[in-house]
Motif scaffolding. Structure first.
Motif, PDB file in Angstrom:
ATOM      1  N   PRO A  28      21.661  66.976  20.681  1.00 57.14           N
ATOM      2  CA  PRO A  28      23.087  66.803  20.375  1.00 57.14           C
ATOM      3  C   PRO A  28      23.427  67.482  19.052  1.00 57.14           C
ATOM      4  CG  PRO A  28      21.871  64.788  19.894  1.00 57.14           C
ATOM      5  CD  PRO A  28      20.911  65.718  20.592  1.00 57.14           C
ATOM      6  N   PRO A  29      24.698  67.859  18.870  1.00 53.34           N
ATOM      7  CA  PRO A  29      25.083  68.500  17.611  1.00 53.34           C
ATOM      8  C   PRO A  29      24.948  67.528  16.441  1.00 53.34           C
ATOM      9  CG  PRO A  29      27.023  67.932  18.897  1.00 53.34           C
ATOM     10  CD  PRO A  29      25.840  67.698  19.786  1.00 53.34           C
ATOM     11  N   PRO A  30      24.682  68.031  15.264  1.00 56.21           N
ATOM     12  CA  PRO A  30      24.543  67.148  14.093  1.00 56.21           C
ATOM     13  C   PRO A  30      25.893  66.526  13.740  1.00 56.21           C
ATOM     14  CG  PRO A  30      24.576  69.444  13.419  1.00 56.21           C
ATOM     15  CD  PRO A  30      24.508  69.450  14.912  1.00 56.21           C
ATOM     16  N   PRO A  31      25.904  65.359  13.099  1.00 53.70           N
ATOM     17  CA  PRO A  31      27.176  64.735  12.685  1.00 53.70           C
ATOM     18  C   PRO A  31      27.878  65.606  11.651  1.00 53.70           C
ATOM     19  CG  PRO A  31      25.310  63.618  11.666  1.00 53.70           C
ATOM     20  CD  PRO A  31      24.744  64.576  12.667  1.00 53.70           C
ATOM     21  N   PRO A  32      29.204  65.505  11.543  1.00 55.77           N
ATOM     22  CA  PRO A  32      29.937  66.319  10.558  1.00 55.77           C
ATOM     23  C   PRO A  32      29.548  65.963   9.130  1.00 55.77           C
ATOM     24  CG  PRO A  32      31.364  64.643  11.525  1.00 55.77           C
ATOM     25  CD  PRO A  32      30.096  64.642  12.321  1.00 55.77           C
ATOM     26  N   ASN A  33      29.655  66.939   8.261  1.00 55.48           N
ATOM     27  CA  ASN A  33      29.338  66.729   6.855  1.00 55.48           C
ATOM     28  C   ASN A  33      30.345  65.748   6.246  1.00 55.48           C
ATOM     29  OD1 ASN A  33      29.484  67.623   3.784  1.00 55.48           O
ATOM     30  ND2 ASN A  33      27.522  68.321   4.590  1.00 55.48           N
ATOM     31  N   ALA A  34      29.860  64.763   5.497  1.00 58.89           N
ATOM     32  CA  ALA A  34      30.711  63.696   4.961  1.00 58.89           C
ATOM     33  C   ALA A  34      31.056  63.946   3.500  1.00 58.89           C
ATOM     34  CB  ALA A  34      30.017  62.347   5.100  1.00 58.89           C
ATOM     35  N   ALA A  35      32.165  63.345   3.069  1.00 56.23           N
ATOM     36  CA  ALA A  35      32.612  63.457   1.674  1.00 56.23           C
ATOM     37  C   ALA A  35      31.781  62.551   0.780  1.00 56.23           C
ATOM     38  CB  ALA A  35      34.085  63.078   1.568  1.00 56.23           C
ATOM     39  N   PRO A  36      31.713  62.858  -0.515  1.00 56.23           N
ATOM     40  CA  PRO A  36      31.033  61.955  -1.455  1.00 56.23           C
ATOM     41  C   PRO A  36      31.761  60.614  -1.534  1.00 56.23           C
ATOM     42  CG  PRO A  36      31.467  64.109  -2.445  1.00 56.23           C
ATOM     43  CD  PRO A  36      32.237  64.061  -1.177  1.00 56.23           C
ATOM     44  N   THR A  37      31.088  59.626  -2.066  1.00 53.47           N
ATOM     45  CA  THR A  37      31.721  58.323  -2.270  1.00 53.47           C
ATOM     46  C   THR A  37      32.736  58.398  -3.408  1.00 53.47           C
ATOM     47  OG1 THR A  37      29.969  57.646  -3.800  1.00 53.47           O
ATOM     48  CG2 THR A  37      29.684  57.086  -1.472  1.00 53.47           C
ATOM     49  N   GLU A  38      33.696  57.504  -3.352  1.00 57.39           N
ATOM     50  CA  GLU A  38      34.708  57.413  -4.409  1.00 57.39           C
ATOM     51  C   GLU A  38      34.071  56.974  -5.728  1.00 57.39           C
ATOM     52  OE1 GLU A  38      38.522  54.481  -5.352  1.00 57.39           O
ATOM     53  OE2 GLU A  38      37.877  54.826  -3.288  1.00 57.39           O
ATOM     54  N   VAL A  39      34.586  57.489  -6.834  1.00 59.53           N
ATOM     55  CA  VAL A  39      34.154  57.007  -8.152  1.00 59.53           C
ATOM     56  C   VAL A  39      34.596  55.552  -8.273  1.00 59.53           C
ATOM     57  CG1 VAL A  39      34.489  57.223 -10.637  1.00 59.53           C
ATOM     58  CG2 VAL A  39      34.227  59.274  -9.228  1.00 59.53           C
ATOM     59  N   SER A  40      33.640  54.649  -8.340  1.00 57.87           N
ATOM     60  CA  SER A  40      33.942  53.222  -8.225  1.00 57.87           C
ATOM     61  C   SER A  40      34.206  52.549  -9.559  1.00 57.87           C
ATOM     62  CB  SER A  40      32.783  52.499  -7.526  1.00 57.87           C
ATOM     63  OG  SER A  40      31.585  52.668  -8.270  1.00 57.87           O
ATOM     64  N   GLN A  41      33.776  53.160 -10.647  1.00 56.64           N
ATOM     65  CA  GLN A  41      33.918  52.497 -11.953  1.00 56.64           C
ATOM     66  C   GLN A  41      34.286  53.501 -13.027  1.00 56.64           C
ATOM     67  OE1 GLN A  41      30.399  50.530 -13.336  1.00 56.64           O
ATOM     68  NE2 GLN A  41      31.417  49.600 -15.101  1.00 56.64           N
ATOM     69  N   ILE A  42      35.333  53.181 -13.780  1.00 60.16           N
ATOM     70  CA  ILE A  42      35.687  53.945 -14.969  1.00 60.16           C
ATOM     71  C   ILE A  42      34.998  53.282 -16.158  1.00 60.16           C
ATOM     72  CG2 ILE A  42      37.555  54.641 -16.484  1.00 60.16           C
ATOM     73  CD1 ILE A  42      37.500  56.116 -13.805  1.00 60.16           C
ATOM     74  N   ALA A  62      28.705  57.653 -11.358  1.00 60.35           N
ATOM     75  CA  ALA A  62      28.379  58.800 -10.512  1.00 60.35           C
ATOM     76  C   ALA A  62      28.658  58.480  -9.045  1.00 60.35           C
ATOM     77  CB  ALA A  62      26.920  59.187 -10.686  1.00 60.35           C
ATOM     78  N   SER A  63      29.111  59.495  -8.307  1.00 58.67           N
ATOM     79  CA  SER A  63      29.255  59.379  -6.854  1.00 58.67           C
ATOM     80  C   SER A  63      27.935  59.730  -6.185  1.00 58.67           C
ATOM     81  CB  SER A  63      30.345  60.323  -6.358  1.00 58.67           C
ATOM     82  OG  SER A  63      31.606  59.969  -6.859  1.00 58.67           O
ATOM     83  N   THR A  64      27.838  59.395  -4.901  1.00 55.19           N
ATOM     84  CA  THR A  64      26.698  59.819  -4.095  1.00 55.19           C
ATOM     85  C   THR A  64      27.225  60.569  -2.874  1.00 55.19           C
ATOM     86  OG1 THR A  64      26.668  57.715  -2.897  1.00 55.19           O
ATOM     87  CG2 THR A  64      25.249  57.907  -4.834  1.00 55.19           C
ATOM     88  N   ASP A  65      26.418  61.474  -2.357  1.00 57.17           N
ATOM     89  CA  ASP A  65      26.821  62.233  -1.178  1.00 57.17           C
ATOM     90  C   ASP A  65      25.875  61.907  -0.026  1.00 57.17           C
ATOM     91  OD1 ASP A  65      28.596  64.793  -0.398  1.00 57.17           O
ATOM     92  OD2 ASP A  65      26.662  64.889   0.603  1.00 57.17           O
TER      93      ASP A  65
END
Length: 233
Positions: A28-42, A62-65
């Motif tokens: 099967p085709p690979p899943p679509p590339n996902a966006a990084p997580t939202e910056v959760s803390q200032i 820091a965000s994670t991808d």
């Protein structure tokens, strides 16, 4: 029918089945590339902070991808809470940057994360802060933050509660509000000297309403709010 003809027909049918999808379709085709997580803390500057120095070290978590893609951050600093009057628009690969701003000014900022595939996260919360000015003993309030109804959103006809949050870096100040509301894009004054941060209005189906909240501290210093709108079903 000859044995040769039977074998020929069998080979033809097998080849036809394979050509029409009877064989292996592959992985099967690979899943679509996902966006990084939202910056959760200032981390800094935090909400409604009075910065003693106009050279500010902006810091955030820091965000994670999900796909392990490299992440970059876009920092927006503006003179207004809607981030339309932009004074700084920076892109960095780290989760901090030092920027020198004008003294004695209110600023509003947020951060978005993106990967090298062009996927962008939701923006972080928009926070306000002041840079300290020479000899300033009282700072103007921040512009009111919208809670409800959503700017540009749609509501049901009838009673609608306008809801906002005021803030001031001078934490001992008592705030009051002037509310402007109506169908004109520059709405008229509806109620002055409100102490509550909400007000009920009557909305008619099919109309579009505009409203604004000005914030006043107990020294009489006023900050003009931004105009919001909503449409009624």
């Amino acid at each position: 029918m000859s044995l040769y003809l039977k074998r020929s027909i069998g080979v033809f049918v097998f080849a036809l089945l394979v050509s029409c999808g009877g064989g292996d379709d592959g992985p099967p085709p690979p899943p679509p590339n996902a966006a990084p997580t939202e910056v959760s803390q200032i981390v800094f500057p935090t909400a409604n902070l009075l910065c003693t120095d106009n050279t500010v070290n902006f810091q955030w978590s820091a965000s994670t991808d999900p796909d392990g893609d490299p992440i970059i951050y876009r920092l927006i600093i503006a003179n207004d809470r809607d981030l339309t009057d932009v004074v700084e628009n920076r892109t960095v690969s780290t989760n901090s940057i030092t920027i020198t701003l004008q003294r004695g000014r209110a600023y509003y900022w947020n951060v978005t994360a993106s990967d090298n595939q062009g996927n962008v996260s939701a923006a972080s919360s928009t926070l306000a802060f002041y840079t300290s000015g020479e000899g300033v003993s009282n700072y103007a309030p921040f512009t009111a933050a919208l809670n409800a109804p959503a700017n540009g959103g749609t509501v049901t006809a009838g009673t609608v509660t306008l809801d906002w949050t005021g803030s001031d870096t001078d934490t001992d100040d008592v705030l009051s509000y002037d509310l402007y509301f109506g169908e004109a894009t520059d709405p008229p004054l509806t109620q002055s000297n409100l102490s509550a941060e909400n007000f009920d209005v009557t909305a008619t189906a099919g109309a579009t309403y505009y409203w604004r909240v000005d914030t006043i501290d107990d020294s009489g210093v006023k900050t003009i709010g931004q105009i919001w709108s909503f449409t009624v079903n």
